[in-house]
Design a protein around this motif. Sequence first.
Motif, PDB file in Angstrom:
ATOM      1  N   ALA A   1     -22.045 -14.049  -9.814  1.00  0.00           N
ATOM      2  CA  ALA A   1     -20.751 -14.112  -9.120  1.00  0.00           C
ATOM      3  C   ALA A   1     -19.876 -12.909  -9.455  1.00  0.00           C
ATOM      4  N   GLY A   2     -19.857 -12.507 -10.720  1.00  0.00           N
ATOM      5  CA  GLY A   2     -19.038 -11.374 -11.118  1.00  0.00           C
ATOM      6  C   GLY A   2     -19.476 -10.091 -10.454  1.00  0.00           C
ATOM      7  N   PHE A   3     -20.774  -9.859 -10.378  1.00  0.00           N
ATOM      8  CA  PHE A   3     -21.287  -8.653  -9.731  1.00  0.00           C
ATOM      9  C   PHE A   3     -20.988  -8.671  -8.237  1.00  0.00           C
ATOM     10  N   ASN A   4     -21.119  -9.828  -7.612  1.00  0.00           N
ATOM     11  CA  ASN A   4     -20.832  -9.912  -6.178  1.00  0.00           C
ATOM     12  C   ASN A   4     -19.364  -9.645  -5.882  1.00  0.00           C
TER      13      ASN A   4
ATOM     14  N   HIS B   1      -9.488   7.852 -12.642  1.00  0.00           N
ATOM     15  CA  HIS B   1      -9.638   6.422 -12.941  1.00  0.00           C
ATOM     16  C   HIS B   1      -8.771   5.532 -12.065  1.00  0.00           C
ATOM     17  N   LEU B   2      -8.315   6.060 -10.914  1.00  0.00           N
ATOM     18  CA  LEU B   2      -7.546   5.218  -9.992  1.00  0.00           C
ATOM     19  C   LEU B   2      -8.368   3.988  -9.597  1.00  0.00           C
ATOM     20  N   TRP B   3      -9.638   4.219  -9.274  1.00  0.00           N
ATOM     21  CA  TRP B   3     -10.547   3.112  -8.943  1.00  0.00           C
ATOM     22  C   TRP B   3     -11.687   3.134  -9.953  1.00  0.00           C
ATOM     23  N   THR B   4     -11.625   2.254 -10.938  1.00  0.00           N
ATOM     24  CA  THR B   4     -12.631   2.185 -11.984  1.00  0.00           C
ATOM     25  C   THR B   4     -13.376   0.853 -11.881  1.00  0.00           C
ATOM     26  N   PHE B   5     -14.697   0.944 -11.863  1.00  0.00           N
ATOM     27  CA  PHE B   5     -15.524  -0.254 -11.730  1.00  0.00           C
ATOM     28  C   PHE B   5     -16.557  -0.274 -12.857  1.00  0.00           C
ATOM     29  N   GLU B   6     -16.649  -1.411 -13.541  1.00  0.00           N
ATOM     30  CA  GLU B   6     -17.564  -1.575 -14.668  1.00  0.00           C
ATOM     31  C   GLU B   6     -18.812  -2.315 -14.198  1.00  0.00           C
ATOM     32  N   LEU B   7     -19.938  -1.607 -14.144  1.00  0.00           N
ATOM     33  CA  LEU B   7     -21.192  -2.231 -13.741  1.00  0.00           C
ATOM     34  C   LEU B   7     -21.805  -2.948 -14.937  1.00  0.00           C
ATOM     35  N   PRO B   8     -22.151  -4.199 -14.778  1.00  0.00           N
ATOM     36  CA  PRO B   8     -22.709  -4.953 -15.912  1.00  0.00           C
ATOM     37  C   PRO B   8     -24.142  -4.531 -16.221  1.00  0.00           C
ATOM     38  N   ALA B   9     -24.531  -4.719 -17.477  1.00  0.00           N
ATOM     39  CA  ALA B   9     -25.914  -4.484 -17.872  1.00  0.00           C
ATOM     40  C   ALA B   9     -26.815  -5.558 -17.281  1.00  0.00           C
TER      41      ALA B   9
ATOM     42  N   LEU C   1     -17.480  -7.718  -7.679  1.00  0.00           N
ATOM     43  CA  LEU C   1     -17.348  -6.287  -7.896  1.00  0.00           C
ATOM     44  C   LEU C   1     -17.766  -5.504  -6.652  1.00  0.00           C
ATOM     45  N   ILE C   2     -18.887  -5.870  -6.057  1.00  0.00           N
ATOM     46  CA  ILE C   2     -19.364  -5.173  -4.860  1.00  0.00           C
ATOM     47  C   ILE C   2     -18.403  -5.373  -3.693  1.00  0.00           C
ATOM     48  N   ASP C   3     -17.843  -6.572  -3.573  1.00  0.00           N
ATOM     49  CA  ASP C   3     -16.855  -6.816  -2.515  1.00  0.00           C
ATOM     50  C   ASP C   3     -15.673  -5.863  -2.656  1.00  0.00           C
ATOM     51  N   ARG C   4     -15.197  -5.677  -3.886  1.00  0.00           N
ATOM     52  CA  ARG C   4     -14.056  -4.793  -4.121  1.00  0.00           C
ATOM     53  C   ARG C   4     -14.435  -3.337  -3.865  1.00  0.00           C
ATOM     54  N   ILE C   5     -15.622  -2.933  -4.282  1.00  0.00           N
ATOM     55  CA  ILE C   5     -16.067  -1.564  -4.041  1.00  0.00           C
ATOM     56  C   ILE C   5     -16.170  -1.297  -2.543  1.00  0.00           C
ATOM     57  N   GLU C   6     -16.637  -2.291  -1.800  1.00  0.00           N
ATOM     58  CA  GLU C   6     -16.724  -2.129  -0.341  1.00  0.00           C
ATOM     59  C   GLU C   6     -15.362  -1.881   0.268  1.00  0.00           C
ATOM     60  N   GLN C   7     -14.349  -2.627  -0.174  1.00  0.00           N
ATOM     61  CA  GLN C   7     -13.002  -2.425   0.346  1.00  0.00           C
ATOM     62  C   GLN C   7     -12.506  -1.022   0.045  1.00  0.00           C
ATOM     63  N   VAL C   8     -12.694  -0.587  -1.183  1.00  0.00           N
ATOM     64  CA  VAL C   8     -12.197   0.732  -1.587  1.00  0.00           C
ATOM     65  C   VAL C   8     -12.959   1.837  -0.869  1.00  0.00           C
ATOM     66  N   ALA C   9     -14.274   1.694  -0.764  1.00  0.00           N
ATOM     67  CA  ALA C   9     -15.099   2.740  -0.169  1.00  0.00           C
ATOM     68  C   ALA C   9     -14.699   3.023   1.273  1.00  0.00           C
ATOM     69  N   LEU C  10     -14.293   1.978   2.001  1.00  0.00           N
ATOM     70  CA  LEU C  10     -13.964   2.151   3.415  1.00  0.00           C
ATOM     71  C   LEU C  10     -12.490   2.453   3.659  1.00  0.00           C
ATOM     72  N   ARG C  11     -11.663   2.326   2.625  1.00  0.00           N
ATOM     73  CA  ARG C  11     -10.224   2.512   2.830  1.00  0.00           C
ATOM     74  C   ARG C  11      -9.633   3.671   2.049  1.00  0.00           C
TER      75      ARG C  11
ATOM     76  N   GLN D   1     -26.615  -9.000 -18.639  1.00  0.00           N
ATOM     77  CA  GLN D   1     -25.420  -9.754 -18.289  1.00  0.00           C
ATOM     78  C   GLN D   1     -25.543 -10.412 -16.918  1.00  0.00           C
ATOM     79  N   ARG D   2     -26.599 -10.111 -16.204  1.00  0.00           N
ATOM     80  CA  ARG D   2     -26.804 -10.722 -14.880  1.00  0.00           C
ATOM     81  C   ARG D   2     -28.276 -11.084 -14.705  1.00  0.00           C
ATOM     82  N   ARG D   3     -28.777 -11.889 -15.654  1.00  0.00           N
ATOM     83  CA  ARG D   3     -30.188 -12.248 -15.660  1.00  0.00           C
ATOM     84  C   ARG D   3     -30.589 -13.041 -14.417  1.00  0.00           C
ATOM     85  N   GLU D   4     -29.626 -13.749 -13.823  1.00  0.00           N
ATOM     86  CA  GLU D   4     -29.955 -14.514 -12.621  1.00  0.00           C
ATOM     87  C   GLU D   4     -30.305 -13.613 -11.440  1.00  0.00           C
ATOM     88  N   ASP D   5     -30.019 -12.308 -11.565  1.00  0.00           N
ATOM     89  CA  ASP D   5     -30.343 -11.366 -10.492  1.00  0.00           C
ATOM     90  C   ASP D   5     -31.711 -10.719 -10.670  1.00  0.00           C
TER      91      ASP D   5
END
Length: 533
Positions: free
Chosen positions: A193-196, A354-362, A198-208, A365-369
């Motif tokens: 859930a946390g990674f998803n 660092h205006l848009w900083t995103f921390e990708l998990p190891a 994160l990707i949702d937020r990156i998508e918003q920033v990438a397009l705007r 930390q996302r073994r379910e993926d």
Amino acid sequence: MGSVKRVVIGLLGTKLDGGVEPNRWDGWRPSVSLFQHEELLFDRFELLAEQQFSHLQNRVAEDVRLVSPETEVRRHVVDFGKDPWDLAAVYGALHEWARDYTFDPEREEYWVHITTGTHIAQISFFLLVEAGYVPAKLIQTSPRSIQRSSDPAGRYAVIDLDLSKYDALSTRFARDAVETTAFLKSGIATRNAGFNRLIDRIEQVALRSQAPMLLCGPTGAGKSQLARRIFELRKQRGGLRGSFVEMNCATLRGDTAASALFGHVRGSFTGAQKDRPGLLREADGGLLFLDEIGELGPDEQAMLLRALEDKTFLPVGSDKPVSSDFQLIAGTNRDLRESVVSGRFREDLLARIHLWTFELPALKQRREDIAPNLEFELERFARANGKQASFNKEARQAFLKFAEAADTLWSGNFRDLNAAITRMATLAPRGRIRVEEVDEEIARLRESWKRPGSTADAVDCISLEGLLDDEIDPFDRMQLAHVVAICRKSRTLSEAGRELFSVSRKKRAVTNDADRLKKYLAKFGLDFERCRA
């Protein structure tokens, strides 16, 4: 009137609702006109106005009672602050009023009149209804013609914001959003859930936004791949016209670092036999990904800062600035704040990126993926090698049991996972990965994670697989892994106990380290011999 009461909510029209002379009845007044239609009946009118217009509010309330005696008029005071054209202030005041109002949709049907008030107030009411804060339909009134006196009642229209009527449109928007985030995840149906989020937020920033982005996270977490997907997404949406240019700053050393990034002119240093454009110019109109940006030298950091701020820079050996308009994505596995404190990284450059900083998990930390990533890695192997590979059922279960276990390190993150799949697929007979290949790969990974001379890392590599019948908390698992590691390197139970209790045993009058260790292991159904086995 039926059993469900009809309630209309409206703002006072400080201009159009005005008038105190008898001839005020000759013209169209929006609030009063609501009640001049025989087929439009309301049980109650919630009339909102600012304090300074209370006199007019009272007049309109009296006129509504004259036109529609069966309608109860309730007056409310709202405060829009100093500027009724301030969207934040007006929306906030109406939102607060709606929050405090007691809505009863089971017994009452609500309508919001959006003809009166400033345009800002009308927009605010519209947004409140659309967002569901006010469970109502919208009703809009207007005169029948430019000559207001032609018909005091005017006309009205009901605007129903029931989005179920626009299923095709809303479904399309939802589908586009899902497809975009799936694209950034390379089509992998990730479950974390946390990674998803994160990707949702990156998508918003990438397009705007075209501002720099900073991707943080351990080596192998997928920063480079994500940067490329961001570029491809923006390219598809028409946001970029140039190329994707990538460089790992850890490979830039000495005099060649500035030349690689900013280019040089012929003869600027020994070996510079011709002009070199540099990566920043190659990225003009596109995207520049600088991985491990914390490894840049101080001179290169200063030059990069200028390039980001002014879109210009000086190639090595040149006194003529060149320009390049690019978007920067930086990657790092360091905490750049610590690098600033130690003087290794410029604070002004960090502030710029660092205006848009995103921390990708190891990966751990996302073994379910891991499970959905297996298919992705197998498909990548097939594209690279021109042959298919797959797990048989038992092999897949065995690998996932190991891969998803809490004590499996995944020190190299997705690079380790990619390498593991590549090795198993390469060795698999006829492209079918068996339990034999899985067992061999598990042993290989565990060995690769060991660090000679490091007790901590040796303990980290201890697996409890096969020792425990039930799952235990990660806290207990890590503690037990350390105990098992000590048992495995000790010749006797007493020797292991002395090492494990080397501090507390000094404070005891009677020491029985072996008994203490035996009781601890028994809590998990273990004994010394089983740990050593």
